[in-house]
Motif scaffolding. Structure first.
Motif, PDB file in Angstrom:
ATOM      1  N   GLY A  92      -6.769   8.447   4.440  1.00 26.76           N
ATOM      2  CA  GLY A  92      -6.403   7.072   4.739  1.00 26.76           C
ATOM      3  C   GLY A  92      -4.910   6.823   4.844  1.00 26.76           C
ATOM      4  N   VAL A  93      -4.089   7.866   4.745  1.00 19.97           N
ATOM      5  CA  VAL A  93      -2.634   7.696   4.809  1.00 19.97           C
ATOM      6  C   VAL A  93      -2.128   8.211   6.154  1.00 19.97           C
ATOM      7  N   GLY A 140      -4.195   2.518  -8.398  1.00 17.98           N
ATOM      8  CA  GLY A 140      -3.848   1.199  -8.907  1.00 17.98           C
ATOM      9  C   GLY A 140      -2.432   0.744  -8.606  1.00 17.98           C
ATOM     10  N   TYR A 141      -1.708   1.428  -7.700  1.00 16.02           N
ATOM     11  CA  TYR A 141      -0.351   0.945  -7.380  1.00 16.02           C
ATOM     12  C   TYR A 141      -0.425  -0.495  -6.882  1.00 16.02           C
ATOM     13  N   ILE A 142      -1.557  -0.863  -6.262  1.00 15.38           N
ATOM     14  CA  ILE A 142      -1.966  -2.251  -6.067  1.00 15.38           C
ATOM     15  C   ILE A 142      -3.444  -2.296  -6.446  1.00 15.38           C
ATOM     16  N   ALA A 143      -3.963  -3.459  -6.713  1.00 12.51           N
ATOM     17  CA  ALA A 143      -5.343  -3.593  -7.192  1.00 12.51           C
ATOM     18  C   ALA A 143      -6.325  -2.879  -6.265  1.00 12.51           C
ATOM     19  N   GLY A 144      -7.117  -1.974  -6.835  1.00 15.69           N
ATOM     20  CA  GLY A 144      -8.158  -1.277  -6.094  1.00 15.69           C
ATOM     21  C   GLY A 144      -7.714  -0.073  -5.307  1.00 15.69           C
ATOM     22  N   ALA A 145      -6.436   0.229  -5.297  1.00 12.61           N
ATOM     23  CA  ALA A 145      -5.942   1.359  -4.503  1.00 12.61           C
ATOM     24  C   ALA A 145      -6.246   2.684  -5.187  1.00 12.61           C
ATOM     25  N   PRO A 146      -6.807   3.639  -4.440  1.00 16.42           N
ATOM     26  CA  PRO A 146      -6.990   4.970  -5.005  1.00 16.42           C
ATOM     27  C   PRO A 146      -5.679   5.749  -4.945  1.00 16.42           C
ATOM     28  N   ALA A 147      -5.561   6.761  -5.765  1.00 17.11           N
ATOM     29  CA  ALA A 147      -4.396   7.650  -5.716  1.00 17.11           C
ATOM     30  C   ALA A 147      -4.414   8.406  -4.397  1.00 17.11           C
ATOM     31  N   PHE A 148      -3.246   8.820  -3.939  1.00 16.04           N
ATOM     32  CA  PHE A 148      -3.189   9.724  -2.781  1.00 16.04           C
ATOM     33  C   PHE A 148      -2.006  10.657  -2.927  1.00 16.04           C
ATOM     34  N   SER A 149      -2.098  11.789  -2.223  1.00 17.84           N
ATOM     35  CA  SER A 149      -1.037  12.779  -2.202  1.00 17.84           C
ATOM     36  C   SER A 149      -1.208  13.600  -0.936  1.00 17.84           C
ATOM     37  N   VAL A 199       4.917   3.958   6.507  1.00 20.43           N
ATOM     38  CA  VAL A 199       3.736   4.634   5.949  1.00 20.43           C
ATOM     39  C   VAL A 199       2.650   3.585   5.736  1.00 20.43           C
ATOM     40  N   TYR A 200       1.417   3.958   6.114  1.00 21.73           N
ATOM     41  CA  TYR A 200       0.248   3.087   5.980  1.00 21.73           C
ATOM     42  C   TYR A 200      -0.757   3.750   5.047  1.00 21.73           C
ATOM     43  N   HIS A 201      -1.411   2.971   4.199  1.00 21.53           N
ATOM     44  CA  HIS A 201      -2.517   3.466   3.369  1.00 21.53           C
ATOM     45  C   HIS A 201      -3.688   2.513   3.560  1.00 21.53           C
ATOM     46  N   ASN A 202      -4.735   3.003   4.225  1.00 16.63           N
ATOM     47  CA  ASN A 202      -5.952   2.221   4.444  1.00 16.63           C
ATOM     48  C   ASN A 202      -7.006   2.663   3.441  1.00 16.63           C
ATOM     49  N   PHE A 203      -7.553   1.718   2.697  1.00 16.33           N
ATOM     50  CA  PHE A 203      -8.636   2.010   1.760  1.00 16.33           C
ATOM     51  C   PHE A 203      -9.531   0.782   1.676  1.00 16.33           C
ATOM     52  N   GLY A 204     -10.844   1.010   1.661  1.00 13.43           N
ATOM     53  CA  GLY A 204     -11.773  -0.117   1.639  1.00 13.43           C
ATOM     54  C   GLY A 204     -11.465  -1.070   2.778  1.00 13.43           C
ATOM     55  N   ASN A 205     -11.295  -2.327   2.468  1.00 10.59           N
ATOM     56  CA  ASN A 205     -10.944  -3.342   3.464  1.00 10.59           C
ATOM     57  C   ASN A 205      -9.474  -3.731   3.380  1.00 10.59           C
ATOM     58  N   THR A 206      -8.634  -2.815   2.916  1.00 10.18           N
ATOM     59  CA  THR A 206      -7.220  -3.128   2.683  1.00 10.18           C
ATOM     60  C   THR A 206      -6.315  -2.137   3.401  1.00 10.18           C
ATOM     61  N   LYS A 207      -5.219  -2.660   3.936  1.00 11.99           N
ATOM     62  CA  LYS A 207      -4.157  -1.823   4.488  1.00 11.99           C
ATOM     63  C   LYS A 207      -2.878  -2.197   3.762  1.00 11.99           C
TER      64      LYS A 207
END
Length: 135
Positions: free
Chosen positions: A87-88, A58-67, A102-110
């Motif tokens: 996706g990172v 949720g760091y932005i709407a719909g974003a999954p956590a990552f590490s 750094v890029y985070h791709n998830f769903g239809n969002t980058k």
């Protein structure tokens, strides 16, 4: 001739004062790195880094956590995947002002952002997320 020069300068000053101020770029979130290891060529510029990075869901709407752990090198112009973080990916920005993108791709969002220039003494680096694009 002199009057027309001063008239022109005065008109430019009035126009500049009336122009809207530039807006700063919106920051949606900030990712922070840890365990950063800066690589350099001994006497030359920084030429890469390895670091851990994470973000909460949720760091932005719909974003999954990552590490995960990212490893970036000078001369690689394609983002490298970050181990353990789906996706990172990350990229070493450039050699003149070496920073990290750094890029985070998830769903239809980058979502992506880039750091300020790195220094040999950095222990952490903030990556402001300033871009969110539909893909």
């Amino acid at each position: 001739m002199q009057t027309s020069f001063f008239t022109t300068v005065a008109a430019l000053a009035v126009t500049a004062a009336a122009a809207p101020a530039l807006q700063s770029r919106e920051t949606f979130a900030t990712w922070t790195t840890s365990n950063i290891q800066i690589r350099w060529a001994g006497h030359g510029p920084i030429n890469g880094a390895q670091f851990d990075i994470s973000a909460p869901a949720g760091y932005i709407a719909g974003a999954p956590a990552f590490s995960g752990t990212c490893d970036v090198n000078y001369g690689n112009h394609e983002p490298n995947g970050c181990a353990g973080a789906e996706g990172v990916s990350a990229l070493f920005d450039d050699r003149v002002n070496p920073g990290i993108i750094v890029y985070h791709n998830f769903g239809n969002t980058k979502a992506w952002g880039n750091s300020d220039p790195l220094s040999l003494f950095d222990e952490t680096v903030a990556i402001p997320v300033t871009h969110v694009d539909a893909i």
